[in-house]
Design an enzyme around this catalytic site. Sequence first.
Site, short mmCIF file in Angstrom:
data_model
loop_
_atom_site.label_atom_id
_atom_site.label_comp_id
_atom_site.label_asym_id
_atom_site.label_seq_id
_atom_site.Cartn_x
_atom_site.Cartn_y
_atom_site.Cartn_z
CB SER A 1 -0.96 0.03 1.19
OG SER A 1 -0.23 0.11 2.39
CE1 TYR B 1 -4.16 -1.15 1.47
CE2 TYR B 1 -3.48 -2.46 -0.42
CZ TYR B 1 -3.53 -2.26 0.94
OH TYR B 1 -2.93 -3.16 1.78
#
Length: 116
Positions: A25, A58
Amino acid sequence: MQITVMKGKIHRATVTDADLNYEGSLTVDMDLVDAAGMRVYEKVSVVNVNNGARFETYIIEGKRGSGEICLNGAAARLGMKGDKIIIITYAQVEEKELASDYTPKVVHVDEKNRKR
């Protein structure tokens, strides 16, 4: 017909850390996430201005006011501390419903990742 448009962008943020051993991430200061109309766990496209790398990941929550921008997991191989990156989110909209004056949220930051 639906089209994909840019929803938000954090422009030329400075990478503050890269953690190869983290699960994955991109950690982003929540002040910047909110200013760009982004959300935690939202899919983002990341462009590394220094080396041309492009990847998707993300967002995970970074401490407010910290200026934190950390590449985690495999993304840590695509940039390093000090690199400039662009973080982009997109939205699917009905083309006929897209207002002619639509403007995505764009956040420009200084060298410490503070909103200008």
